[in-house]
Write a protein that holds these residues in place. Structure first.
Motif, PDB file in Angstrom:
ATOM      1  N   LEU A   7      41.540  37.335  43.509  1.00 40.93           N
ATOM      2  CA  LEU A   7      41.561  36.215  42.555  1.00 40.93           C
ATOM      3  C   LEU A   7      42.274  36.572  41.252  1.00 40.93           C
ATOM      4  N   LYS A   8      42.255  37.831  40.859  1.00 39.37           N
ATOM      5  CA  LYS A   8      43.023  38.256  39.679  1.00 39.37           C
ATOM      6  C   LYS A   8      44.519  38.041  39.906  1.00 39.37           C
ATOM      7  N   VAL A   9      44.967  38.327  41.118  1.00 40.40           N
ATOM      8  CA  VAL A   9      46.373  38.090  41.456  1.00 40.40           C
ATOM      9  C   VAL A   9      46.666  36.594  41.436  1.00 40.40           C
ATOM     10  N   VAL A  10      45.743  35.803  41.953  1.00 42.72           N
ATOM     11  CA  VAL A  10      45.899  34.337  41.915  1.00 42.72           C
ATOM     12  C   VAL A  10      45.990  33.864  40.469  1.00 42.72           C
ATOM     13  N   LEU A  11      45.128  34.372  39.605  1.00 36.81           N
ATOM     14  CA  LEU A  11      45.163  33.993  38.186  1.00 36.81           C
ATOM     15  C   LEU A  11      46.509  34.330  37.565  1.00 36.81           C
ATOM     16  N   LEU A  12      47.000  35.533  37.825  1.00 35.16           N
ATOM     17  CA  LEU A  12      48.269  35.965  37.250  1.00 35.16           C
ATOM     18  C   LEU A  12      49.452  35.152  37.768  1.00 35.16           C
ATOM     19  N   THR A  13      49.458  34.859  39.058  1.00 36.49           N
ATOM     20  CA  THR A  13      50.628  34.220  39.660  1.00 36.49           C
ATOM     21  C   THR A  13      50.565  32.699  39.701  1.00 36.49           C
ATOM     22  N   SER A  14      49.346  32.139  39.691  1.00 40.84           N
ATOM     23  CA  SER A  14      49.231  30.686  39.872  1.00 40.84           C
ATOM     24  C   SER A  14      48.471  29.971  38.772  1.00 40.84           C
ATOM     25  N   GLY A  15      47.799  30.721  37.909  1.00 43.71           N
ATOM     26  CA  GLY A  15      47.169  30.106  36.761  1.00 43.71           C
ATOM     27  C   GLY A  15      45.662  29.908  36.881  1.00 43.71           C
ATOM     28  N   MET A  16      45.114  29.354  35.804  1.00 48.12           N
ATOM     29  CA  MET A  16      43.672  29.219  35.657  1.00 48.12           C
ATOM     30  C   MET A  16      43.047  28.204  36.617  1.00 48.12           C
ATOM     31  N   GLN A  17      43.726  27.101  36.873  1.00 47.16           N
ATOM     32  CA  GLN A  17      43.128  26.062  37.715  1.00 47.16           C
ATOM     33  C   GLN A  17      42.857  26.558  39.147  1.00 47.16           C
ATOM     34  N   PRO A  18      43.838  27.138  39.839  1.00 44.13           N
ATOM     35  CA  PRO A  18      43.534  27.670  41.177  1.00 44.13           C
ATOM     36  C   PRO A  18      42.503  28.808  41.131  1.00 44.13           C
ATOM     37  N   PHE A  19      42.578  29.616  40.092  1.00 49.66           N
ATOM     38  CA  PHE A  19      41.615  30.710  39.936  1.00 49.66           C
ATOM     39  C   PHE A  19      40.198  30.171  39.840  1.00 49.66           C
ATOM     40  N   ASN A  20      39.980  29.176  38.965  1.00 52.73           N
ATOM     41  CA  ASN A  20      38.644  28.601  38.791  1.00 52.73           C
ATOM     42  C   ASN A  20      38.139  27.944  40.070  1.00 52.73           C
ATOM     43  N   LYS A  21      39.013  27.218  40.755  1.00 51.71           N
ATOM     44  CA  LYS A  21      38.632  26.551  42.004  1.00 51.71           C
ATOM     45  C   LYS A  21      38.204  27.587  43.037  1.00 51.71           C
ATOM     46  N   ALA A  22      38.979  28.632  43.173  1.00 51.69           N
ATOM     47  CA  ALA A  22      38.665  29.685  44.134  1.00 51.69           C
ATOM     48  C   ALA A  22      37.409  30.455  43.727  1.00 51.69           C
ATOM     49  N   LEU A  23      37.242  30.679  42.447  1.00 56.10           N
ATOM     50  CA  LEU A  23      36.073  31.397  41.951  1.00 56.10           C
ATOM     51  C   LEU A  23      34.784  30.661  42.296  1.00 56.10           C
ATOM     52  N   GLU A  24      34.801  29.339  42.212  1.00 55.90           N
ATOM     53  CA  GLU A  24      33.620  28.550  42.590  1.00 55.90           C
ATOM     54  C   GLU A  24      33.236  28.812  44.036  1.00 55.90           C
ATOM     55  N   VAL A  25      34.224  28.840  44.915  1.00 56.44           N
ATOM     56  CA  VAL A  25      33.971  29.092  46.337  1.00 56.44           C
ATOM     57  C   VAL A  25      33.424  30.508  46.531  1.00 56.44           C
ATOM     58  N   VAL A  26      34.044  31.475  45.904  1.00 60.15           N
ATOM     59  CA  VAL A  26      33.601  32.861  46.028  1.00 60.15           C
ATOM     60  C   VAL A  26      32.170  33.011  45.517  1.00 60.15           C
ATOM     61  N   ASN A  27      31.882  32.391  44.390  1.00 59.87           N
ATOM     62  CA  ASN A  27      30.517  32.476  43.850  1.00 59.87           C
ATOM     63  C   ASN A  27      29.497  31.912  44.830  1.00 59.87           C
ATOM     64  N   LYS A  28      29.820  30.792  45.451  1.00 59.17           N
ATOM     65  CA  LYS A  28      28.897  30.180  46.421  1.00 59.17           C
ATOM     66  C   LYS A  28      28.688  31.092  47.638  1.00 59.17           C
ATOM     67  N   LEU A  29      29.747  31.695  48.106  1.00 57.03           N
ATOM     68  CA  LEU A  29      29.645  32.516  49.310  1.00 57.03           C
ATOM     69  C   LEU A  29      29.010  33.882  49.078  1.00 57.03           C
ATOM     70  N   TYR A  30      29.154  34.412  47.878  1.00 62.95           N
ATOM     71  CA  TYR A  30      28.686  35.762  47.625  1.00 62.95           C
ATOM     72  C   TYR A  30      27.383  35.819  46.823  1.00 62.95           C
ATOM     73  N   ASP A  31      26.949  34.719  46.264  1.00 60.92           N
ATOM     74  CA  ASP A  31      25.682  34.736  45.492  1.00 60.92           C
ATOM     75  C   ASP A  31      24.504  34.374  46.365  1.00 60.92           C
TER      76      ASP A  31
END
Length: 106
Positions: free
Chosen positions: A82-106
């Protein structure tokens, strides 16, 4: 590598109505995931990063779920992706993906 699952809508119908096309799609899938220089785990992490940049999140959810289950991809590894996504694609895709990761890993 896990079982073959194609997530595109209508693929089951293609398999039934046009088996030659389905076979071509399946062969492409086999060739992509059978790379010579990169292992399957690395390829999967690349696929996760790419799917994180897409507007809809269902493919990202499926990619991460499968990687977590089959390859035991850790939350730390996902965060590196996701850090690579943030760097290459910006905050919006990063935040969207982070929500999914949080749901799956928490």
């Amino acid at each position: 590598m896990g079982e073959k699952v194609f997530y595109g809508k209508g693929i089951r119908r293609i398999k039934k109505e046009n088996p030659e096309l389905y076979d071509s799609i399946e062969n492409l899938d086999k060739n992509v995931w059978n790379a010579h220089a990169l292992d399957y785990r690395t390829q999967k992490l690349i696929a996760i990063a790419i799917s994180a940049t897409k507007p809809e999140s269902s493919s990202f959810l499926k990619q991460v779920s499968k990687a977590k289950k089959e390859l035991d991809i850790s939350r730390d590894e996902m965060m590196d992706v996701l850090k690579v996504v943030l760097l290459t694609s910006g905050m919006q895709p990063f935040n969207k993906a982070l929500e999914v990761v949080n749901k799956l890993y928490d």
